[in-house]
Design a protein around this motif. Sequence first.
Motif, short mmCIF file in Angstrom:
data_model
loop_
_atom_site.label_atom_id
_atom_site.label_comp_id
_atom_site.label_asym_id
_atom_site.label_seq_id
_atom_site.Cartn_x
_atom_site.Cartn_y
_atom_site.Cartn_z
N ILE A 111 16.46 34.29 11.01
CA ILE A 111 15.04 34.26 11.93
C ILE A 111 14.41 33.82 13.42
O ILE A 111 14.79 33.09 13.99
N PRO A 112 13.91 35.54 13.58
CA PRO A 112 14.31 35.61 15.04
C PRO A 112 12.97 35.06 16.03
O PRO A 112 13.60 34.93 16.94
N GLU A 113 12.25 34.20 15.63
CA GLU A 113 11.52 33.30 16.44
C GLU A 113 12.49 31.70 16.86
O GLU A 113 11.55 31.23 17.60
N PHE A 114 13.63 31.47 16.16
CA PHE A 114 14.44 30.57 16.85
C PHE A 114 15.41 30.93 17.75
O PHE A 114 15.69 31.82 17.44
N GLY A 115 14.90 30.31 18.88
CA GLY A 115 15.80 30.52 20.27
C GLY A 115 17.12 29.90 20.05
O GLY A 115 17.88 30.38 20.57
N SER A 116 16.90 28.52 19.68
CA SER A 116 17.63 27.97 19.96
C SER A 116 18.62 27.96 18.31
O SER A 116 18.19 27.56 17.95
N ARG A 117 19.53 27.98 18.07
CA ARG A 117 19.78 28.11 16.65
C ARG A 117 21.31 26.95 16.28
O ARG A 117 21.95 26.61 16.96
N HIS A 118 20.91 26.23 15.66
CA HIS A 118 21.42 24.64 15.55
C HIS A 118 22.23 25.39 14.55
O HIS A 118 22.59 26.33 13.47
N THR A 119 23.93 24.97 14.14
CA THR A 119 24.86 24.81 13.75
C THR A 119 24.79 24.26 11.97
O THR A 119 23.60 23.30 12.22
N LEU A 120 25.41 24.64 11.42
CA LEU A 120 25.55 23.70 10.59
C LEU A 120 25.82 22.63 10.58
O LEU A 120 25.01 20.75 9.60
N HIS A 121 26.50 22.23 11.33
CA HIS A 121 26.81 20.53 11.42
C HIS A 121 25.96 19.95 11.99
O HIS A 121 25.33 18.72 12.00
N ASP A 122 25.34 20.66 13.40
CA ASP A 122 23.99 19.86 13.43
C ASP A 122 22.50 20.39 12.29
O ASP A 122 21.89 18.39 12.55
N LEU A 123 22.74 20.74 11.58
CA LEU A 123 21.43 20.10 10.04
C LEU A 123 21.87 19.34 9.64
O LEU A 123 21.55 18.07 9.60
N ARG A 124 23.51 18.84 10.07
CA ARG A 124 23.51 17.82 8.97
C ARG A 124 23.66 16.29 9.69
O ARG A 124 23.25 15.31 8.96
#
Length: 144
Positions: free
Chosen positions: A20-33
Amino acid sequence: MTLIIRHTTLEEICPLYQRIPEFGSRHTLHDLRQRIADAPCCPLIAELDGQPAGFKLGYQTQPDTLYSWLGGVLPAFRRHGVAQALLAEQQHWAWAQGYRRLTVKTRNQFRGMLMLLIDNGYRIVELEKKGEVADYRLLLEKTR
């Protein structure tokens, strides 16, 4: 076109989120968890004609509140009702689980998301001034 909204996993959401282009900072799967931790959550994915088109991820922040944290639709699939369908399914799920309040934060620059939320009965309850006016965060909520 066939649109399907279904419950999914963080593992399936993460690669879609990354696109999704609007998300500047990219969370990793680890971040989501880590962010969700042990909280009850509602990870949804939208498929349009069998292709992943968008997602919505919310989690419980208080016993009566579901926070819609992340969501988006890939540019190629916009203007086909995907975001509306995801929002409606998340709301349906939240009410069925007994939540009394839905909250979401968006930025001033995401006019489409802001209008979608307002059109669906969400109200602005807080403004967080951060950076330029376009980056101001708006907290919206809907109660049952």
